[in-house]
Design a protein around this motif. Structure first.
Motif, mmCIF file in Angstrom:
data_model
loop_
_atom_site.group_PDB
_atom_site.id
_atom_site.type_symbol
_atom_site.label_atom_id
_atom_site.label_comp_id
_atom_site.label_asym_id
_atom_site.label_seq_id
_atom_site.Cartn_x
_atom_site.Cartn_y
_atom_site.Cartn_z
ATOM 1 N N VAL A 14 70.038 53.139 26.561
ATOM 2 C CA VAL A 14 70.873 52.696 25.443
ATOM 3 C C VAL A 14 71.410 51.310 25.761
ATOM 4 C CG1 VAL A 14 72.843 53.216 23.969
ATOM 5 C CG2 VAL A 14 71.519 55.084 24.970
ATOM 6 N N ASN A 15 71.251 50.389 24.843
ATOM 7 C CA ASN A 15 71.685 49.011 25.059
ATOM 8 C C ASN A 15 73.219 48.907 25.002
ATOM 9 O OD1 ASN A 15 68.936 48.458 24.953
ATOM 10 N ND2 ASN A 15 69.001 47.813 22.811
ATOM 11 N N SER A 20 78.090 49.961 22.276
ATOM 12 C CA SER A 20 77.315 50.531 21.176
ATOM 13 C C SER A 20 77.966 51.806 20.643
ATOM 14 C CB SER A 20 75.887 50.826 21.636
ATOM 15 O OG SER A 20 75.198 49.617 21.936
ATOM 16 N N CYS A 21 78.554 52.613 21.534
ATOM 17 C CA CYS A 21 79.274 53.812 21.089
ATOM 18 C C CYS A 21 80.451 53.428 20.196
ATOM 19 C CB CYS A 21 79.768 54.619 22.285
ATOM 20 S SG CYS A 21 78.481 55.493 23.194
ATOM 21 N N GLU A 22 81.168 52.381 20.566
ATOM 22 C CA GLU A 22 82.306 51.937 19.769
ATOM 23 C C GLU A 22 81.845 51.408 18.413
ATOM 24 O OE1 GLU A 22 85.286 52.530 20.542
ATOM 25 O OE2 GLU A 22 85.262 52.865 22.709
ATOM 26 N N ARG A 23 80.741 50.671 18.403
ATOM 27 C CA ARG A 23 80.228 50.115 17.152
ATOM 28 C C ARG A 23 79.695 51.214 16.228
ATOM 29 N NH1 ARG A 23 76.984 44.674 19.285
ATOM 30 N NH2 ARG A 23 78.747 43.229 19.044
ATOM 31 N N ALA A 24 79.222 52.308 16.788
ATOM 32 C CA ALA A 24 78.691 53.390 15.970
ATOM 33 C C ALA A 24 79.755 53.948 15.031
ATOM 34 C CB ALA A 24 78.142 54.500 16.865
ATOM 35 N N THR A 82 85.529 60.312 27.055
ATOM 36 C CA THR A 82 85.193 61.542 26.338
ATOM 37 C C THR A 82 84.160 61.266 25.254
ATOM 38 O OG1 THR A 82 87.415 62.417 26.746
ATOM 39 C CG2 THR A 82 86.135 63.450 24.990
ATOM 40 N N LEU A 83 84.352 60.211 24.501
ATOM 41 C CA LEU A 83 83.394 59.827 23.458
ATOM 42 C C LEU A 83 82.045 59.472 24.064
ATOM 43 C CD1 LEU A 83 82.694 59.024 20.523
ATOM 44 C CD2 LEU A 83 83.540 56.730 21.073
ATOM 45 N N LEU A 141 72.875 54.543 17.795
ATOM 46 C CA LEU A 141 72.826 53.825 19.068
ATOM 47 C C LEU A 141 71.467 53.138 19.222
ATOM 48 C CD1 LEU A 141 74.449 56.459 21.466
ATOM 49 C CD2 LEU A 141 75.545 54.483 20.394
ATOM 50 N N PRO A 142 71.458 51.858 19.615
ATOM 51 C CA PRO A 142 70.196 51.147 19.834
ATOM 52 C C PRO A 142 69.663 51.414 21.241
ATOM 53 C CG PRO A 142 72.024 49.638 20.143
ATOM 54 C CD PRO A 142 72.628 50.971 19.758
#
Length: 431
Positions: A14-15, A20-24, A82-83, A141-142
């Motif tokens: 995952v880039n 990326s998790c936050e942007r999702a 956790t996320l 996620l990219p």
């Protein structure tokens, strides 16, 4: 690995995972410079491409980036572990639909064994594209996908997919023209190879081995004489000879460390006891998860090494247990005893931690001839019940009284986002 099939691996990564998790869950962060910070909002542990373009290095201290952040509008977020853990599990679940043999290498990358699957796809690039598209559609996620005949080459293929836009995030070295592979690897520094650290890279450069292709063309025997069997194995892997098997089972830890810097420096024994008790609880949870017990425990404390104008102190104590144990009460009693031995008043402590050592399988437990109060206290049934309750109702639902206090020592997460996927009260809202 399939019967009578050539080895084939994929490395899915995952880039900029944390970012990326936050942007999702916050599309407004797309295209903006974003960093995710470590505990206590200390250092950059994940950087968006926009931040990387500004020259911000991994682990750069946030306090040193204030001027740059103000100039370019860098958005800093606290780590939301956790996320990230939940999003990682979702990605790994998707990957297991493509291969039954998956090695979770880290929170954001996994190896897949694709041996014997070529007949199911017109080509492996199409499979890589399917993986990339499904993860993007299901998790936002990219990812990049590298495919090759060995794990080392798959890791290199992933690096190529990430760094060279022409591949659009998918690089299959297994079907690429050999001459083209040679040309691509000739342009990549030898230090980018999986398992080649900085010191070995410097030695290789001094020997005239500057690129990945240079190392591929160097005789394995010469590498073994200079660096040992590990680098020899890497050379063989670069030539397409599979030497590193997929590890579908995570090997047991040889040590378990639980430690964290404090959000606020503390100077009382009581506060240190609260922190150490929590760290022991975290470590023993992991210990019991791998069905093990420990024979010794090390507890340590540190002051703030960056406060050079203040007294510095770094000390620890190792406690040998009367008999191996995985009981939180036994290990915490030993840790607090050791803590009292190394505690020095009138100092301001920044960090503490525990290390569980001499680990062995729980089933190998052997009693001692002369039992004492500590060993009799060891109760697997009680610990199993405690773990079950905490798993069902939330971590720390049951805990030792010595961990209860004001918690001033706890790490700071001043800019942490919601637990969007694991807490009903923090579900994302559509307006």
């Amino acid at each position: 690995m399939g019967v009578n099939s050539e080895p084939l691996f994929a490395l899915v990564d995952v880039n900029n995972f944390y970012v990326s998790c936050e942007r999702a869950f916050n599309p407004h962060l797309e295209g903006k410079p974003v960093v995710v910070l470590s505990n206590n909002d200390g250092c950059a542990v994940s950087r968006s491409n926009e931040v990387k373009a500004l020259g911000v290095k991994m682990a750069a201290p946030w306090f040193m980036l204030q001027d740059l952040a103000q100039q370019h509008g860098i958005i800093a977020l606290s780590s939301n572990y956790t996320l990230y853990a939940d999003m990682s599990n979702r990605v790994m679940t998707i990957l297991r639909t493509y291969s039954p043999h998956v090695e979770v290498y880290s929170i954001d990358e996994s190896f897949l064994d694709l041996s014997g699957m070529a007949s199911q796809w017109p080509n492996m690039t199409q499979m890589g594209r399917a993986i990339k598209t499904q993860i993007q559609n299901w998790t936002a996620l990219p990812v990049c996908v590298g495919i090759a005949s060995t794990k080392t080459l798959a890791k290199m293929a992933n690096h190529i997919a990430k760094k060279q836009p022409e591949f659009e995030g998918i690089c299959d070295l297994s079907s690429m023209n050999p001459a083209r592979i040679d040309n691509i690897l000739s342009e990549i520094d030898v230090g980018e190879i999986w398992g080649i650290g900085r010191r070995i890279s410097e030695r290789l450069h001094a020997m005239g081995i500057a690129s990945v292709q240079d190392l591929r063309e160097t005789p394995s025997k010469a590498m073994r004489e200079q660096f040992g069997v590990v680098v020899e194995r890497t050379c063989n892997e670069l030539r397409g000879i599979s030497c590193i098997a997929l590890e579908t089972m995570t090997p047991p830890h040889q040590q378990i460390i639980s430690s964290r810097s404090f959000g606020q420096r503390v100077n009382t024994l009581r506060e240190l006891e609260e922190a150490v008790t929590l760290y022991v609880a975290r470590a023993t949870e992991k210990l019991r998860t791998q069905h093990a017990q420990c024979g010794a425990l090390h507890v340590f404390v540190q002051t703030d090494r960056f406060k050079t104008d203040e007294p510095q102190y770094n000390n620890g104590r190792t406690i040998q247990l009367p008999s191996p144990s995985a009981d939180l009460r036994v290990l915490n009693k030993a840790a607090l005893w050791g803590l009292k031995k190394i505690f020095t008043p009138e100092l301001r402590y920044k960090k503490a931690g525990v290390i569980l050592m001499n680990l062995e399988p729980r089933k190998a437990m052997q009693g001692i001839l002369f039992e004492n109060g500590v060993s009799k206290q060891d109760s697997p049934a009680l610990m199993n019940a405690m773990d079950a309750i905490n798993k069902r109702y939330g971590r720390d639902t049951l805990r030792l009284g010595s961990s209860v206090g004001f918690g001033r020592w706890k790490a700071r997460f001043d800019n942490k986002t919601f637990h969007y996927t694991t807490d009903w009260s923090e579900l994302p809202k559509a307006f």
